[in-house]
Each structure stands twice: as C-alpha cells, then as structure tokens.
Design a protein around this motif. Structure first.
Motif, PDB file in Angstrom:
ATOM      1  N   SER A   1     -42.649 -14.084  79.884  1.00  0.00           N
ATOM      2  CA  SER A   1     -43.431 -13.872  81.099  1.00  0.00           C
ATOM      3  C   SER A   1     -43.289 -15.003  82.054  1.00  0.00           C
ATOM      4  O   SER A   1     -43.029 -14.505  83.374  1.00  0.00           O
ATOM      5  N   GLU A   2     -42.864 -15.850  81.636  1.00  0.00           N
ATOM      6  CA  GLU A   2     -42.833 -17.163  82.579  1.00  0.00           C
ATOM      7  C   GLU A   2     -41.338 -16.898  83.232  1.00  0.00           C
ATOM      8  O   GLU A   2     -41.129 -17.179  84.483  1.00  0.00           O
ATOM      9  N   VAL A   3     -40.482 -16.484  82.651  1.00  0.00           N
ATOM     10  CA  VAL A   3     -39.114 -16.119  83.082  1.00  0.00           C
ATOM     11  C   VAL A   3     -39.265 -14.946  84.409  1.00  0.00           C
ATOM     12  O   VAL A   3     -38.721 -14.913  85.613  1.00  0.00           O
ATOM     13  N   LEU A   4     -39.915 -13.966  83.945  1.00  0.00           N
ATOM     14  CA  LEU A   4     -40.231 -12.880  84.890  1.00  0.00           C
ATOM     15  C   LEU A   4     -41.129 -13.458  86.163  1.00  0.00           C
ATOM     16  O   LEU A   4     -40.861 -12.966  87.141  1.00  0.00           O
ATOM     17  N   ILE A   5     -42.001 -14.001  86.068  1.00  0.00           N
ATOM     18  CA  ILE A   5     -42.998 -14.539  86.969  1.00  0.00           C
ATOM     19  C   ILE A   5     -42.155 -15.349  88.042  1.00  0.00           C
ATOM     20  O   ILE A   5     -42.287 -15.141  89.324  1.00  0.00           O
ATOM     21  N   LYS A   6     -41.417 -16.056  87.551  1.00  0.00           N
ATOM     22  CA  LYS A   6     -40.626 -17.114  88.284  1.00  0.00           C
ATOM     23  C   LYS A   6     -39.671 -16.708  89.366  1.00  0.00           C
ATOM     24  O   LYS A   6     -39.377 -16.880  90.302  1.00  0.00           O
ATOM     25  N   ASN A   7     -39.139 -15.361  88.924  1.00  0.00           N
ATOM     26  CA  ASN A   7     -38.343 -14.449  89.705  1.00  0.00           C
ATOM     27  C   ASN A   7     -38.764 -13.253  89.956  1.00  0.00           C
ATOM     28  O   ASN A   7     -37.834 -12.124  90.224  1.00  0.00           O
ATOM     29  N   ARG A   8     -40.014 -12.778  90.257  1.00  0.00           N
ATOM     30  CA  ARG A   8     -40.516 -11.607  90.313  1.00  0.00           C
ATOM     31  C   ARG A   8     -40.362 -10.996  91.590  1.00  0.00           C
ATOM     32  O   ARG A   8     -40.258  -9.811  91.947  1.00  0.00           O
ATOM     33  N   ARG A   9     -39.828 -11.810  92.708  1.00  0.00           N
ATOM     34  CA  ARG A   9     -39.559 -11.384  94.082  1.00  0.00           C
ATOM     35  C   ARG A   9     -38.106 -10.928  94.169  1.00  0.00           C
ATOM     36  O   ARG A   9     -37.688 -10.072  95.243  1.00  0.00           O
ATOM     37  N   ASP A  10     -37.379 -11.408  93.087  1.00  0.00           N
ATOM     38  CA  ASP A  10     -35.714 -10.820  92.951  1.00  0.00           C
ATOM     39  C   ASP A  10     -35.866  -9.987  91.488  1.00  0.00           C
ATOM     40  O   ASP A  10     -35.443 -10.741  90.753  1.00  0.00           O
ATOM     41  N   LYS A  11     -36.145  -8.671  91.351  1.00  0.00           N
ATOM     42  CA  LYS A  11     -35.852  -8.162  89.940  1.00  0.00           C
ATOM     43  C   LYS A  11     -34.755  -8.186  89.587  1.00  0.00           C
ATOM     44  O   LYS A  11     -34.783  -8.366  88.113  1.00  0.00           O
ATOM     45  N   SER A  12     -33.544  -8.091  90.103  1.00  0.00           N
ATOM     46  CA  SER A  12     -32.258  -8.178  89.347  1.00  0.00           C
ATOM     47  C   SER A  12     -31.936  -9.387  88.898  1.00  0.00           C
ATOM     48  O   SER A  12     -31.637  -9.724  87.685  1.00  0.00           O
ATOM     49  N   LYS A  13     -32.348 -10.533  89.787  1.00  0.00           N
ATOM     50  CA  LYS A  13     -32.056 -11.881  89.349  1.00  0.00           C
ATOM     51  C   LYS A  13     -33.236 -12.128  88.013  1.00  0.00           C
ATOM     52  O   LYS A  13     -32.642 -12.986  86.942  1.00  0.00           O
ATOM     53  N   ALA A  14     -34.417 -11.407  88.054  1.00  0.00           N
ATOM     54  CA  ALA A  14     -35.105 -11.798  87.043  1.00  0.00           C
ATOM     55  C   ALA A  14     -34.703 -11.196  85.518  1.00  0.00           C
ATOM     56  O   ALA A  14     -34.601 -11.873  84.618  1.00  0.00           O
ATOM     57  N   VAL A  15     -34.056 -10.144  85.663  1.00  0.00           N
ATOM     58  CA  VAL A  15     -33.439  -9.315  84.570  1.00  0.00           C
ATOM     59  C   VAL A  15     -32.322 -10.243  83.943  1.00  0.00           C
ATOM     60  O   VAL A  15     -32.281 -10.488  82.862  1.00  0.00           O
ATOM     61  N   ALA A  16     -31.301 -10.640  84.931  1.00  0.00           N
ATOM     62  CA  ALA A  16     -30.151 -11.107  84.572  1.00  0.00           C
ATOM     63  C   ALA A  16     -30.574 -12.654  83.947  1.00  0.00           C
ATOM     64  O   ALA A  16     -30.049 -12.937  83.119  1.00  0.00           O
ATOM     65  N   GLU A  17     -31.441 -13.149  84.570  1.00  0.00           N
ATOM     66  CA  GLU A  17     -31.840 -14.402  83.959  1.00  0.00           C
ATOM     67  C   GLU A  17     -32.366 -14.409  82.627  1.00  0.00           C
ATOM     68  O   GLU A  17     -32.344 -15.277  81.723  1.00  0.00           O
ATOM     69  N   LEU A  18     -33.282 -13.555  82.535  1.00  0.00           N
ATOM     70  CA  LEU A  18     -33.888 -13.360  81.350  1.00  0.00           C
ATOM     71  C   LEU A  18     -32.995 -12.798  80.196  1.00  0.00           C
ATOM     72  O   LEU A  18     -32.983 -13.446  78.768  1.00  0.00           O
ATOM     73  N   LEU A  19     -31.864 -12.193  80.618  1.00  0.00           N
ATOM     74  CA  LEU A  19     -30.911 -11.784  79.403  1.00  0.00           C
ATOM     75  C   LEU A  19     -30.025 -13.008  78.896  1.00  0.00           C
ATOM     76  O   LEU A  19     -29.919 -13.236  77.935  1.00  0.00           O
ATOM     77  N   ASP A  20     -29.608 -13.903  79.845  1.00  0.00           N
ATOM     78  CA  ASP A  20     -28.998 -15.187  79.745  1.00  0.00           C
ATOM     79  C   ASP A  20     -30.121 -16.062  78.945  1.00  0.00           C
ATOM     80  O   ASP A  20     -29.393 -16.580  78.049  1.00  0.00           O
ATOM     81  N   THR A  21     -31.169 -16.132  79.097  1.00  0.00           N
ATOM     82  CA  THR A  21     -32.104 -17.200  78.534  1.00  0.00           C
ATOM     83  C   THR A  21     -32.332 -16.450  76.941  1.00  0.00           C
ATOM     84  O   THR A  21     -32.046 -17.319  76.190  1.00  0.00           O
TER      85      THR A  21
END
Length: 509
Positions: free
Chosen positions: A433-453
């Motif tokens: 949830s913290e990864v998604l909240i941090k990048n919630r304004r850019d959804k594509s970036k949020a999913v990409a960063e989540l996958l990398d994490t």
C-alpha cells in the motif's frame, strides 16, 4: 330594555338556584361515581381498548416511550402530516417524530393500531428530588379488543427490537478505551469513548475473497444466532484470534468486523488494569453488541504464570522476601500489574463473561507460539484467522482500492509477472500500500515500481534462504565427532590427548 335585563337576571338566579340544588342533591362523590359508571358502560360496549405510555414513569425515564418514538420515526416521514425533526447525540442522521397531539396508523400482522402523541401542560410541581419537564408527554395506543393479546404478547416486543435496530443504524459507532489506572469519568464509567470513523470494510480489506466470505458468514451466523445459543445453553459470545506478521491488516480486520455488524469497539489496554477484579469490573461495564479487543496480547503483560519455571522463581523470590523486611512484596506493590492468565481466561470464558450478550472477543498477536494453549482452545478463541503476506487476490484488491484498476485494466503479461513474484516476495499489504500511495498520481509508474520492488524483494529472499542453507550445512560439518569411551579403558586425560591427536589426523588407539 329594562325588561330584558330583568328577565336575564331572573334566569341567572334560577340557574344558580338549580346549580346549588344540583350540588346539594348530587355531591361530588356521587357525580364522580356516575361518571365512572357511564365510562365503564361505554368501555364495555366499545370495540377498542387504550394503553397509555408516558415519558416518565415516576422519576425514571420510560424506555418504552423512547422506543415507540424512535419506531414511529421510520414511518412518520411517510404517513405523518406534521412532524418534529431531531438529531440525537452521536447520531449521523435526522429522525422524524410525531408532533403534539398528532396521530399515526400502523399495521402489524393484519391488525391495525393507532398511535397518538399526547402532550399536556404539567400541573405546578411540589418538592421533588428530580425536576420534571413542564410538559407531560406520552403515547396513547388504541387497538381493537380482538387484537389485544397480539399487541401485548408480540407487538410491543417488535417495537422494542425495531427501535434498537434503528438506534444502532442511526447512531455512530463508538471506540472505547479503559481509563488510566482504572479511574472513573463524571458518570462513574471506567471507559472513555470517541466516535469510531474507521472506513475499513470487507470490500476494501486486502484478503483472499474465499477467506473473507467464510469470516463474514461466521459473523452473520453469530449475530442471528440468539435462539441457537439459548437452545444449546451457550453464552452468546464468540472469540477470534488474528495472528500473523505486522502489517498484514489485523486492525483493519477488526474495523471491518465492527462496520459489518454495527458493533461498538472496546479496546482493552491490559497494562492499565492492575488486578483481576478490575478486569471483571471493566467487562461488566461493556454493552451488548460490542467487540472487545486486546491487541498484541503476547506483548501486553506477562501471562506465563502457568510455566513451572516461572512459578518456581516466583516462589523462591517470595521465600527470600519473607526473611528480608526491606524488600517489597512480589506482585503486591502499589500500582503493580497482577493480572494472571487464570483471570484472563475467566474474563473470556468464565462466569463473568456471561454478564451481557452478543459480545465478540478479538485477540491479536504476531507470535501465536508464545500464547498458552489454554487461551487458544475453542470456547475462548473459536476461530483462528491467519493474516498472512499479500497474495495475488489481495494484490488485485489493493490495485482497485488505490489505483482504481480492475482485472481488465492491466495487460495480461503484467498481471502474470505480478502473480509470478508476489508469493516469493513475502510483502505485507501495508508495504504494498505504501508503494501505491506514494505513486498514486501516476498509475503506470505505481504499477511498474511495485513490480520492481516485488522482484527485488523476491531475489533478496532467495539469496537469504541460500545463505541460511549454507550456514546450516557448515554448522553440521563443524559438529565434533562423538567417540565412544565405554570399553576403551581410557581416562579423561588420555581421551583429551587422543582428541588433540584427532585434530592432527594422528589418532592411534
């Protein structure tokens, strides 16, 4: 004109004489008895009977009056012509009520009843310990005589039940905590409360849908199981144990349970309770339809009094203090916490746990292995719920909550990549949830960063597991060789010498 006044005066004199004669011939007692007699005749031939429900019964508030007022508010908004609007304390909605001397028709199992709200001015009060309102309020219930037993046997109970449901629905839920050191508030209660506004629900809870469905069905069976618990002779209560790593949603689960059932929450802080007696008093002051929570029970207080070693140490300390006057008594110093495991067990499953109905006990812990087995058995903790790391179904719920993504909004290959690493990564819903909240304004970036994490966490877990296996293998190789000494005729000195030679590869027997 003079003749008219003379005639009127004579008529008034005659009326006064007749009235005086009537009072003489028919004294007040006779007139009252006559009115009572005619009232009985009228009641006998009347097809209706009447029941008065006053607001104040003696010096106490009549609960039935409040229940009727709340019950009629549900239908008054539709059938009433002149209504009064109120908003109660801790309530989030406006309720409707009958105005003064207004009437409302209600139907119950084919019977028609009429409610009238009667408001009259109260006579001047004499000395009273409790000042009464200036107006005397009450409800008059008119019902046909043939429906009298139906009203008395079931209708009034139906009104009370509906009023309780409306009260729970309209009133905001409360979150209670026990006062520090067992102190009482201005009303003599040991609990302090604030409105409970937690938004967590089972729809937003990051958990496997199948497990959520089982929990929701169990909660609903409990809430609707009053007849079952009475039939089986069991106290109407249920216990849930939430265990798992930190950040897996145990507190959110409790909030979802409270919002699902509409129950209040009592968050019990055991460190503020000094004795088992105080614990029982706190239980007695909780209301029905509530959830009693003890979070991190393994860290709250020391509950290892069933351990033999702990008992032995306590007894030794007690014997030492018996001869040492300067040392304070064990477990009896002022302000010391002396709650025992036995007291906690009686709190959840003893006779005192039956003081009330429809209660849920919820314990949370990060280390279930630290809890005594007596606390985990059925009847105390009936359902054990493992709050584990985030799974792929839970991940999809989080993506929908924070990013608004459904299954069809993401490419298939991306979903497959997430599913392939989510189990090995062992990340909690809080971390994701913290990864998604941090990048919630850019959804594509949020999913990409989540996958990398997730990939980095899975790789780190795999490497750590390899190192652990290598360390275990080295420990096995470093274990000393066990040499049988029986029958060798070697003394301890000779055995030590041979062990030294063994290290050089020159052992000779």
């Amino acid at each position: 004109m003079k003749e008219i006044w003379t005639t009127m005066a004579s008529m008034m004199g005659v009326w006064a004489f007749c009235q005086s004669l009537l009072h003489t011939v028919f004294p007040p007692e006779l007139r009252f008895a006559s009115l009572k007699f005619f009232h009985r005749i009228f009641s006998y031939f009347s097809s209706y009977c009447y029941y008065d429900i006053t607001e104040i019964d003696g010096v106490n508030t009549n609960e039935l009056y409040n229940a009727v007022q709340l019950y009629l508010s549900s239908s008054a908004s539709i059938a009433g012509t002149r209504l009064s609007l109120t908003r109660g304390l801790n309530s989030s909605s406006i309720t409707f009520g009958l105005s003064n001397n207004d009437r409302l028709i209600d139907c119950y199992k084919g019977a028609t009843v009429e409610w009238e709200h009667v408001v009259t001015q109260r006579q001047s009060q004499t000395f009273s310990w409790r000042p009464l309102p200036e107006e005397k309020r009450g409800f008059t219930l008119r019902v046909r005589k043939k429906n009298k037993q139906l009203v008395l046997n079931s209708y009034l109970d139906f009104v009370m039940e509906k009023a309780n449901e409306l009260r729970r629905k309209n009133q905001d839920r409360l979150l209670y905590t026990n006062s520090r050191g067992g102190s009482l508030d201005s009303r003599g209660h040991p609990w302090e409360s604030v409105p409970f506004k937690h938004p967590s629900t089972f729809d937003t809870l990051a958990m496997d849908p199948a497990n959520k469905a089982l929990i929701m069905a169990d909660l609903l069976d409990f809430a609707n199981g009053e007849a079952f618990y009475q039939k089986t002779g069991r106290a109407w209560k249920r216990g849930y144990l939430l265990y798992g790593p930190p950040g897996t949603g145990k507190s959110s689960m409790i909030a979802a349970m409270a919002n699902y059932l509409g129950y209040d929450i009592y968050d019990l802080e055991l460190t503020e309770v000094n004795t088992n007696s105080e614990l029982r008093k706190l239980l007695m002051k909780t209301s029905s339809k509530s959830i009693i929570v003890i979070e991190d029970i393994d860290c709250s207080i020391n509950l290892t009094n069933r351990n033999k070693a702990a008992n032995a140490n306590a007894n030794a300390a007690a014997r030492k203090n018996a001869y040492d006057v300067s040392s304070p008594p064990v477990g009896g110093e002022e302000g010391a916490n002396t709650i025992t495991l036995s007291g906690l067990l009686n709190f959840t499953d003893g006779l005192w746990s039956c003081c009330g109905s429809e209660r849920i006990f919820v314990f949370t812990t990060n280390h279930i292995e630290k809890l005594d087995s007596a606390l985990l058995r059925s009847g105390r903790m009936d359902m054990h719920i493992h709050m584990s790391y985030c799974s792929f179904p839970s991940l999809k719920i989080l993506l929908k909550n924070y990013l608004g993504y459904d299954d069809t909004d993401l490419p298939t290959h991306l979903l497959q990549d997430l599913e392939a690493v989510i189990a090995a990564a062992e990340m909690t819903p809080a971390d994701i949830s913290e990864v998604l909240i941090k990048n919630r304004r850019d959804k594509s970036k949020a999913v990409a960063e989540l996958l990398d994490t997730l990939k980095m966490r899975a790789k780190s877990k795999a490497n750590s597991n390899i190192h652990v296996e290598e360390d275990e293998e080295q420990e096995k190789r470093a274990l000393p060789l066990e040499i049988p000494t029986e029958g060798l005729g070697l003394g301890s000195d000779q055995l030590q010498l041979n062990c030294n030679k063994l290290e050089d590869g020159k052992l000779q027997i």
